[in-house]
Structure formats: C-alpha cells, structure tokens
Design a protein around this motif. Structure first.
Motif, PDB file in Angstrom:
ATOM      1  N   ASN A  36      80.813 -55.940 -38.716  1.00  6.72           N
ATOM      2  CA  ASN A  36      81.118 -55.249 -37.427  1.00  6.72           C
ATOM      3  C   ASN A  36      80.173 -54.035 -37.570  1.00  6.72           C
ATOM      4  O   ASN A  36      80.080 -53.247 -36.201  1.00  6.72           O
ATOM      5  CB  ASN A  36      82.427 -54.776 -37.495  1.00  6.72           C
ATOM      6  N   ARG A  37      79.270 -53.623 -38.436  1.00  7.46           N
ATOM      7  CA  ARG A  37      78.263 -52.479 -38.315  1.00  7.46           C
ATOM      8  C   ARG A  37      77.071 -53.213 -37.243  1.00  7.46           C
ATOM      9  O   ARG A  37      76.298 -52.413 -36.632  1.00  7.46           O
ATOM     10  CB  ARG A  37      77.674 -52.334 -39.630  1.00  7.46           C
ATOM     11  N   GLY A  38      77.138 -54.447 -37.287  1.00  5.49           N
ATOM     12  CA  GLY A  38      76.079 -55.258 -36.375  1.00  5.49           C
ATOM     13  C   GLY A  38      76.000 -54.440 -35.153  1.00  5.49           C
ATOM     14  O   GLY A  38      75.177 -54.864 -34.220  1.00  5.49           O
ATOM     15  N   VAL A  39      77.123 -53.969 -34.457  1.00  2.00           N
ATOM     16  CA  VAL A  39      77.243 -53.457 -33.140  1.00  2.00           C
ATOM     17  C   VAL A  39      75.946 -52.596 -33.073  1.00  2.00           C
ATOM     18  O   VAL A  39      75.191 -52.343 -31.760  1.00  2.00           O
ATOM     19  CB  VAL A  39      78.369 -52.509 -32.858  1.00  2.00           C
ATOM     20  N   CYS A  40      75.497 -51.753 -33.989  1.00  2.00           N
ATOM     21  CA  CYS A  40      74.327 -50.889 -33.873  1.00  2.00           C
ATOM     22  C   CYS A  40      73.065 -51.484 -33.510  1.00  2.00           C
ATOM     23  O   CYS A  40      72.377 -51.018 -32.737  1.00  2.00           O
ATOM     24  CB  CYS A  40      74.224 -50.288 -34.980  1.00  2.00           C
ATOM     25  N   ALA A  41      72.957 -52.466 -34.194  1.00  5.45           N
ATOM     26  CA  ALA A  41      71.613 -53.429 -33.960  1.00  5.45           C
ATOM     27  C   ALA A  41      71.605 -54.072 -32.487  1.00  5.45           C
ATOM     28  O   ALA A  41      70.533 -54.144 -31.917  1.00  5.45           O
ATOM     29  CB  ALA A  41      71.181 -54.437 -35.248  1.00  5.45           C
ATOM     30  N   ALA A  42      72.973 -54.473 -32.207  1.00  7.52           N
ATOM     31  CA  ALA A  42      72.950 -55.211 -31.048  1.00  7.52           C
ATOM     32  C   ALA A  42      72.776 -54.224 -29.829  1.00  7.52           C
ATOM     33  O   ALA A  42      72.046 -54.648 -28.684  1.00  7.52           O
ATOM     34  CB  ALA A  42      74.518 -55.789 -30.817  1.00  7.52           C
ATOM     35  N   ALA A  43      73.181 -52.826 -29.944  1.00 10.48           N
ATOM     36  CA  ALA A  43      72.999 -51.994 -28.882  1.00 10.48           C
ATOM     37  C   ALA A  43      71.259 -51.511 -29.118  1.00 10.48           C
ATOM     38  O   ALA A  43      70.960 -51.237 -27.598  1.00 10.48           O
ATOM     39  CB  ALA A  43      73.889 -50.752 -29.381  1.00 10.48           C
ATOM     40  N   ALA A  44      70.896 -51.222 -30.104  1.00  8.07           N
ATOM     41  CA  ALA A  44      69.607 -51.333 -30.325  1.00  8.07           C
ATOM     42  C   ALA A  44      68.659 -52.318 -29.314  1.00  8.07           C
ATOM     43  O   ALA A  44      67.558 -51.849 -28.682  1.00  8.07           O
ATOM     44  CB  ALA A  44      69.351 -51.011 -31.531  1.00  8.07           C
ATOM     45  N   CYS A  45      69.120 -53.389 -29.534  1.00  9.64           N
ATOM     46  CA  CYS A  45      68.444 -54.664 -28.941  1.00  9.64           C
ATOM     47  C   CYS A  45      68.565 -54.423 -27.274  1.00  9.64           C
ATOM     48  O   CYS A  45      67.592 -54.782 -26.722  1.00  9.64           O
ATOM     49  CB  CYS A  45      68.679 -55.971 -29.412  1.00  9.64           C
ATOM     50  N   LYS A  77      68.612 -59.757 -20.912  1.00  4.84           N
ATOM     51  CA  LYS A  77      69.001 -58.491 -20.889  1.00  4.84           C
ATOM     52  C   LYS A  77      70.467 -58.548 -20.803  1.00  4.84           C
ATOM     53  O   LYS A  77      71.297 -57.735 -21.335  1.00  4.84           O
ATOM     54  CB  LYS A  77      68.516 -57.519 -19.764  1.00  4.84           C
ATOM     55  N   GLU A  78      71.198 -59.287 -19.736  1.00  5.68           N
ATOM     56  CA  GLU A  78      72.568 -59.405 -19.655  1.00  5.68           C
ATOM     57  C   GLU A  78      73.162 -60.038 -20.817  1.00  5.68           C
ATOM     58  O   GLU A  78      74.398 -59.712 -21.102  1.00  5.68           O
ATOM     59  CB  GLU A  78      72.717 -60.070 -18.512  1.00  5.68           C
ATOM     60  N   GLN A  79      72.422 -60.840 -21.523  1.00  7.85           N
ATOM     61  CA  GLN A  79      73.155 -61.716 -22.494  1.00  7.85           C
ATOM     62  C   GLN A  79      73.471 -60.711 -23.843  1.00  7.85           C
ATOM     63  O   GLN A  79      74.626 -60.605 -24.267  1.00  7.85           O
ATOM     64  CB  GLN A  79      72.358 -62.790 -22.966  1.00  7.85           C
ATOM     65  N   ILE A  80      72.442 -59.850 -24.014  1.00  7.85           N
ATOM     66  CA  ILE A  80      72.559 -59.017 -24.952  1.00  7.85           C
ATOM     67  C   ILE A  80      73.767 -57.854 -24.829  1.00  7.85           C
ATOM     68  O   ILE A  80      74.358 -57.530 -25.566  1.00  7.85           O
ATOM     69  CB  ILE A  80      71.433 -58.159 -25.524  1.00  7.85           C
TER      70      ILE A  80
END
Length: 302
Positions: A36-45, A77-80
């Motif tokens: 669940n830390r992956g939220v950080c990379a997803a938001a960065a993308c 953009k909308e996908q991420i």
C-alpha cells in the motif's frame, strides 16, 4: 535547478516539443513496489502527467506493485488518476488485508476486479500504444531478478507475475516458467538497470521514506519458512533489505540518478487508513510538482 536528472528530462521535453533531436537523452523511470505504500509512486506518476512529461521516458520499468503503477501511468493521465484511488479505496477495504488468512494475507481478487472491470479498468491498448518501452521485474525460481518486456508478453500476465507476492498469489507461470514477486530479486535494481538498458538518466520512485527501517524483522524471519517458496527464492527474500541498501548506496554516488523519497507520513505496506493514504497521495503529487519547479499546478484526486 541543480538536479542533472530533472534538467535533462525537461530539456528532452522541450526538444521534443520543438521537433529537435533529443535521442541522445534517454531517461528511464523506475517504479518500485511496497504494497500500500505504492500510493506514493502512483501519485508521483500522476504529477508527471500534470507536468506533461508522460512521453519523455524512453523506458519505464516497474517492479512488483510498481509494474501496475507503470501500466496505469502509460495508459494516460485519467487512468493513473483513477489508479491512485485503488490504494485508498479498494486496498483500504477491510477485506483486502487479513492476517487470519496467513500466509495469503492479501486478497488479490479485489485488485483484479478493479483493474479488469469498471471505472478503473486498465486500458491495455493504451499501454501497448504508448511511446515508452515497458519492462517489469520478476524473480525466477532460482531467486534471480529478470526483466521481461511487458509489451511482448501478455501484458496482464506480466503485471501479475511481477506482483506475485507470497502474501497473495504466487507463483505466476509464463511460457512454462514460474515467476515470483519482482521485489524479491530486484529490491533497488539501479545497477542492473544501467547494465541492461544503459539510460542516460534514471528517475526512481521508491515508495518508502529515506529513513525507513532497512532491517528484516524477527517476525518475518520466523514466518518465512511458512511460505511455500523455492529455497533460493526464500533465501533471496530474507536478503532483500541488504540488497536494497546496497542498491541505494550505489545509486547515490551517481549524478544521473534522482531518487524521489516520499515524506514519512506513517504509511506502511499494510496501512488501510483511507485518510492517511489520501494524504500521502496528495503529498507525493505536491512533492514532484515542487521538485520540477511547478508547485502552482492544480490537481484533484479521483
């Protein structure tokens, strides 16, 4: 800005926009996992899309959960933007994480339904049509990390193989070969990426703060034998924190690598607090916008 990687990424974007030659700049985006830390990379993308830098990376490499983030990033953009919400909605569900199911603690059916159906369905054709090459990291039965071309293999199977954690669903078989979570063999694979892809610059999204604990817990050492893993995969899993430290130490000596360490907001791999995950996402978007000199850009999470 005083950051060679960011300067080169922005330079490539400017050259591409003006139709000038930019092939001599070959940036690579490395997205790591972390549950669940992956939220950080997803938001960065998502922030990279806000900056209109989605097409600047010649190669995108995703490892473990970072493979899914990479796919959503390449899909648009909308996908991420929608993909980020999987972390603070589906993955915050009380049904997603349950230690009563040990060792299968994570219910990957929730992730599968989100990615395959409904408003957050991954646009596979958009990923395949994206300009960047897309590779994911997997771990073979010998405990060795391996990069596979996600656009040449069945895309979804490649993503499931890279994220085939012992806590959820593993192994995943592709062409008769069993693969396990890429985060086992590739904890911080900067050295391997340089050798394999030879990029000019690497932007790393690690999902953990720089000060996170890099020691395997006694609990994890005791529980590891309960996972049905090949001996060499289990051994590599126990050594992964050392691999991580070695990779970071190597990367920090090189000027052409920029590591975007997220802020320490108390988000762990099993955090299910929706508000905390949402705040972490907002923080990561703001951090990347600030890093690239555009803190003024407005955004709205899904």
């Amino acid at each position: 800005m005083g950051n060679l990687v960011i300067e080169n990424i922005l330079k490539k974007s400017e050259l591409a926009a003006s139709g000038e030659d930019h092939d001599y700049i070959r940036p690579l985006l490395l997205i790591l996992g972390g549950a669940n830390r992956g939220v950080c990379a997803a938001a960065a993308c998502y922030a990279l899309h806000l900056l209109r830098l989605e097409s600047v990376f010649d190669i995108v490499v995703g490892v473990s959960g970072g493979a899914w983030v990479g796919a959503y990033f390449l899909a648009g953009k909308e996908q991420i933007r929608r993909g980020i919400s999987i972390y603070y909605q589906e993955f915050a569900s009380e049904n997603y994480i349950s230690f009563w199911r040990f060792p299968r603690v994570l219910d990957f059916s929730l992730a599968e339904r989100a990615a395959l159906f409904g408003a957050k369905k991954l646009d596979i054709q958009a990923v395949l049509a994206s300009k960047s090459d897309f590779f994911v990291g997997v771990t073979d039965k010998e405990g060795k990390g391996k990069f596979i071309n996600a656009k040449e293999f069945p895309l979804l199977k490649s993503l499931f193989a890279s994220s085939a954690t012992p806590l959820g669903k593993c192994p995943v078989s592709i062409n008769g070969n069993d693969y396990f979570d890429g985060g086992i063999g590739f904890c911080f694979p900067v050295r391997e990426i340089i050798e394999h892809f030879q990029p000019t610059d690497i932007l790393v999204l690690p999902n953990v703060p720089a000060n996170f604990s890099k020691n395997i817990s006694i609990f994890e050492r005791l529980m590891m034998p309960l996972f049905r893993l090949p001996k060499r995969v289990r051994k590599r899993a126990l050594a992964r924190y050392g691999d991580f430290c070695e990779g970071v130490e190597f990367a920090e000596k090189l000027a052409n690598i920029d590591i975007v360490w997220p802020l320490d907001l108390g988000v762990g791999p099993f955090t299910t607090d929706t508000r905390k995950l949402w705040v972490a996402a907002e923080s990561s978007v703001e951090q990347v916008l600030q890093r690239f000199g555009r803190p003024d850009l407005k955004f709205k999470l899904y």
